[in-house]
Design a protein around this motif. Structure first.
Motif, PDB file in Angstrom:
ATOM      1  N   ALA A  72       0.836  -1.201   0.000  1.00 24.60           N
ATOM      2  CA  ALA A  72       0.000   0.000   0.000  1.00 24.60           C
ATOM      3  C   ALA A  72       0.873   1.253   0.000  1.00 24.60           C
ATOM      4  CB  ALA A  72      -0.928   0.014   1.211  1.00 24.60           C
ATOM      5  N   LYS A  73       2.157   1.082   0.328  1.00 21.59           N
ATOM      6  CA  LYS A  73       3.062   2.230   0.437  1.00 21.59           C
ATOM      7  C   LYS A  73       4.118   2.294  -0.659  1.00 21.59           C
ATOM      8  CE  LYS A  73       2.569   2.513   5.433  1.00 21.59           C
ATOM      9  NZ  LYS A  73       3.262   2.421   6.717  1.00 21.59           N
ATOM     10  N   THR A  74       4.467   1.149  -1.242  1.00 20.21           N
ATOM     11  CA  THR A  74       5.490   1.141  -2.290  1.00 20.21           C
ATOM     12  C   THR A  74       5.263  -0.049  -3.214  1.00 20.21           C
ATOM     13  OG1 THR A  74       7.850   1.426  -2.731  1.00 20.21           O
ATOM     14  CG2 THR A  74       7.260  -0.175  -1.024  1.00 20.21           C
ATOM     15  N   ASN A  75       6.149  -0.200  -4.187  1.00 26.14           N
ATOM     16  CA  ASN A  75       6.029  -1.286  -5.160  1.00 26.14           C
ATOM     17  C   ASN A  75       7.423  -1.704  -5.620  1.00 26.14           C
ATOM     18  OD1 ASN A  75       6.827   0.338  -7.551  1.00 26.14           O
ATOM     19  ND2 ASN A  75       4.969   1.460  -7.039  1.00 26.14           N
ATOM     20  N   PRO A  76       7.523  -2.836  -6.296  1.00 24.10           N
ATOM     21  CA  PRO A  76       8.841  -3.310  -6.736  1.00 24.10           C
ATOM     22  C   PRO A  76       9.594  -2.322  -7.631  1.00 24.10           C
ATOM     23  CG  PRO A  76       7.275  -5.103  -6.830  1.00 24.10           C
ATOM     24  CD  PRO A  76       6.481  -3.852  -6.541  1.00 24.10           C
ATOM     25  N   ASP A  77       8.884  -1.567  -8.453  1.00 25.28           N
ATOM     26  CA  ASP A  77       9.561  -0.599  -9.329  1.00 25.28           C
ATOM     27  C   ASP A  77      10.265   0.481  -8.521  1.00 25.28           C
ATOM     28  OD1 ASP A  77       8.737  -1.951 -11.599  1.00 25.28           O
ATOM     29  OD2 ASP A  77       6.982  -0.680 -11.909  1.00 25.28           O
ATOM     30  N   ALA A  78       9.641   0.974  -7.467  1.00 27.22           N
ATOM     31  CA  ALA A  78      10.245   2.014  -6.631  1.00 27.22           C
ATOM     32  C   ALA A  78      11.463   1.475  -5.886  1.00 27.22           C
ATOM     33  CB  ALA A  78       9.220   2.565  -5.647  1.00 27.22           C
ATOM     34  N   ILE A  79      11.379   0.231  -5.446  1.00 24.36           N
ATOM     35  CA  ILE A  79      12.509  -0.386  -4.729  1.00 24.36           C
ATOM     36  C   ILE A  79      13.669  -0.604  -5.694  1.00 24.36           C
ATOM     37  CG2 ILE A  79      13.240  -2.425  -3.434  1.00 24.36           C
ATOM     38  CD1 ILE A  79      10.192  -2.638  -2.568  1.00 24.36           C
ATOM     39  N   ALA A  80      13.373  -1.094  -6.893  1.00 25.02           N
ATOM     40  CA  ALA A  80      14.421  -1.294  -7.906  1.00 25.02           C
ATOM     41  C   ALA A  80      15.060   0.033  -8.293  1.00 25.02           C
ATOM     42  CB  ALA A  80      13.844  -1.986  -9.135  1.00 25.02           C
ATOM     43  N   ALA A  81      14.257   1.089  -8.386  1.00 30.54           N
ATOM     44  CA  ALA A  81      14.786   2.415  -8.740  1.00 30.54           C
ATOM     45  C   ALA A  81      15.749   2.915  -7.669  1.00 30.54           C
ATOM     46  CB  ALA A  81      13.643   3.406  -8.933  1.00 30.54           C
ATOM     47  N   ALA A  82      15.454   2.665  -6.413  1.00 29.44           N
ATOM     48  CA  ALA A  82      16.346   3.098  -5.325  1.00 29.44           C
ATOM     49  C   ALA A  82      17.698   2.399  -5.440  1.00 29.44           C
ATOM     50  CB  ALA A  82      15.708   2.810  -3.975  1.00 29.44           C
ATOM     51  N   SER A  83      17.685   1.128  -5.760  1.00 31.35           N
ATOM     52  CA  SER A  83      18.931   0.391  -5.939  1.00 31.35           C
ATOM     53  C   SER A  83      19.689   0.893  -7.167  1.00 31.35           C
ATOM     54  CB  SER A  83      18.629  -1.105  -6.067  1.00 31.35           C
ATOM     55  OG  SER A  83      19.811  -1.857  -6.102  1.00 31.35           O
ATOM     56  N   MET A  84      18.952   1.134  -8.252  1.00 32.02           N
ATOM     57  CA  MET A  84      19.550   1.659  -9.485  1.00 32.02           C
ATOM     58  C   MET A  84      20.217   3.015  -9.226  1.00 32.02           C
ATOM     59  SD  MET A  84      20.075   1.499 -12.764  1.00 32.02           S
ATOM     60  CE  MET A  84      18.996   1.113 -14.092  1.00 32.02           C
ATOM     61  N   ASN A  85      19.551   3.860  -8.454  1.00 33.25           N
ATOM     62  CA  ASN A  85      20.099   5.181  -8.144  1.00 33.25           C
ATOM     63  C   ASN A  85      21.388   5.090  -7.330  1.00 33.25           C
ATOM     64  OD1 ASN A  85      18.047   6.439  -9.541  1.00 33.25           O
ATOM     65  ND2 ASN A  85      16.816   6.814  -7.709  1.00 33.25           N
ATOM     66  N   ALA A  86      21.573   3.985  -6.619  1.00 26.91           N
ATOM     67  CA  ALA A  86      22.804   3.778  -5.849  1.00 26.91           C
ATOM     68  C   ALA A  86      23.887   3.111  -6.703  1.00 26.91           C
ATOM     69  CB  ALA A  86      22.502   2.932  -4.622  1.00 26.91           C
ATOM     70  N   GLY A  87      23.559   2.778  -7.958  1.00 31.85           N
ATOM     71  CA  GLY A  87      24.543   2.187  -8.857  1.00 31.85           C
ATOM     72  C   GLY A  87      24.444   0.682  -8.998  1.00 31.85           C
ATOM     73  N   TYR A  88      23.363   0.113  -8.467  1.00 34.40           N
ATOM     74  CA  TYR A  88      23.184  -1.340  -8.503  1.00 34.40           C
ATOM     75  C   TYR A  88      21.825  -1.676  -9.115  1.00 34.40           C
ATOM     76  CZ  TYR A  88      27.079  -0.987  -5.326  1.00 34.40           C
ATOM     77  OH  TYR A  88      28.301  -0.687  -4.776  1.00 34.40           O
ATOM     78  N   PRO A  89      21.760  -1.832 -10.431  1.00 33.64           N
ATOM     79  CA  PRO A  89      20.483  -2.144 -11.067  1.00 33.64           C
ATOM     80  C   PRO A  89      19.870  -3.436 -10.508  1.00 33.64           C
ATOM     81  CG  PRO A  89      22.126  -1.551 -12.710  1.00 33.64           C
ATOM     82  CD  PRO A  89      22.848  -1.699 -11.402  1.00 33.64           C
ATOM     83  N   ALA A  90      18.611  -3.322 -10.093  1.00 31.96           N
ATOM     84  CA  ALA A  90      17.870  -4.479  -9.573  1.00 31.96           C
ATOM     85  C   ALA A  90      16.753  -4.776 -10.568  1.00 31.96           C
ATOM     86  CB  ALA A  90      17.310  -4.163  -8.201  1.00 31.96           C
ATOM     87  N   HIS A  91      16.579  -6.047 -10.884  1.00 31.80           N
ATOM     88  CA  HIS A  91      15.578  -6.403 -11.898  1.00 31.80           C
ATOM     89  C   HIS A  91      15.081  -7.811 -11.661  1.00 31.80           C
ATOM     90  CE1 HIS A  91      18.845  -8.682 -13.824  1.00 31.80           C
ATOM     91  NE2 HIS A  91      19.584  -7.645 -13.505  1.00 31.80           N
ATOM     92  N   GLY A  92      14.085  -8.186 -12.441  1.00 29.39           N
ATOM     93  CA  GLY A  92      13.552  -9.547 -12.383  1.00 29.39           C
ATOM     94  C   GLY A  92      12.890  -9.884 -11.072  1.00 29.39           C
ATOM     95  N   ALA A  93      12.119  -8.929 -10.518  1.00 26.08           N
ATOM     96  CA  ALA A  93      11.459  -9.173  -9.244  1.00 26.08           C
ATOM     97  C   ALA A  93      10.592 -10.418  -9.317  1.00 26.08           C
ATOM     98  CB  ALA A  93      10.611  -7.969  -8.853  1.00 26.08           C
ATOM     99  N   ARG A  94      10.839 -11.347  -8.402  1.00 23.58           N
ATOM    100  CA  ARG A  94      10.052 -12.568  -8.306  1.00 23.58           C
ATOM    101  C   ARG A  94       9.323 -12.574  -6.974  1.00 23.58           C
ATOM    102  NH1 ARG A  94      15.142 -14.462  -8.947  1.00 23.58           N
ATOM    103  NH2 ARG A  94      14.966 -15.589  -6.997  1.00 23.58           N
ATOM    104  N   GLN A  95       8.040 -12.921  -7.009  1.00 24.03           N
ATOM    105  CA  GLN A  95       7.232 -12.984  -5.794  1.00 24.03           C
ATOM    106  C   GLN A  95       7.801 -14.049  -4.868  1.00 24.03           C
ATOM    107  OE1 GLN A  95       4.384 -11.117  -5.112  1.00 24.03           O
ATOM    108  NE2 GLN A  95       4.298 -12.042  -3.126  1.00 24.03           N
ATOM    109  N   GLY A  96       7.952 -13.670  -3.602  1.00 24.53           N
ATOM    110  CA  GLY A  96       8.458 -14.621  -2.607  1.00 24.53           C
ATOM    111  C   GLY A  96       7.344 -15.446  -2.013  1.00 24.53           C
ATOM    112  N   SER A  97       7.720 -16.322  -1.131  1.00 25.05           N
ATOM    113  CA  SER A  97       6.712 -17.185  -0.494  1.00 25.05           C
ATOM    114  C   SER A  97       6.263 -16.630   0.825  1.00 25.05           C
ATOM    115  CB  SER A  97       7.268 -18.576  -0.288  1.00 25.05           C
ATOM    116  OG  SER A  97       8.489 -18.535   0.408  1.00 25.05           O
TER     117      SER A  97
END
Length: 97
Positions: A72-97
């Motif tokens: 309700a507060k964030t999404n995988p795209d926003a989390i990946a963008a934060a990592s990308m902005n730090a120089g570490y591209p994050a991708h391929g988000a897979r739903q956990g168990s």
């Protein structure tokens, strides 16, 4: 009286329904550019700084990050963008168990 009680229950469930769809989710990202022992610390801190993120576990060996967050507060795209902005591209988000 039962009719009024049933109506009240129905109204309460309709009002609360949007909250039922929001909740805690866990996704795992593949993370690029992690080449040293400091990298996981930077990835973890950048992802954890996103409002709504509750937990971040980063694996240097697997080059991945598992993130638990309030959808309700964030999404995988926003989390990946934060990592990308730090120089570490994050991708391929897979739903956990």
């Amino acid at each position: 009286m039962n009719k009024h009680l049933s109506t009240l229950v129905l109204i309460n469930s309709l009002v609360a329904a949007p909250a039922a769809f929001a909740g805690e989710r866990t996704v795992t990202f593949a993370v690029d550019n992690m080449t040293c022992s400091s990298c996981p610390y930077i990835v973890k801190n950048s992802m954890a700084a996103v409002p709504g993120v509750a937990k971040v576990d980063v694996s240097f060996k697997a080059k991945s990050a598992t993130v638990t967050f309030d959808d309700a507060k964030t999404n995988p795209d926003a989390i990946a963008a934060a990592s990308m902005n730090a120089g570490y591209p994050a991708h391929g988000a897979r739903q956990g168990s």
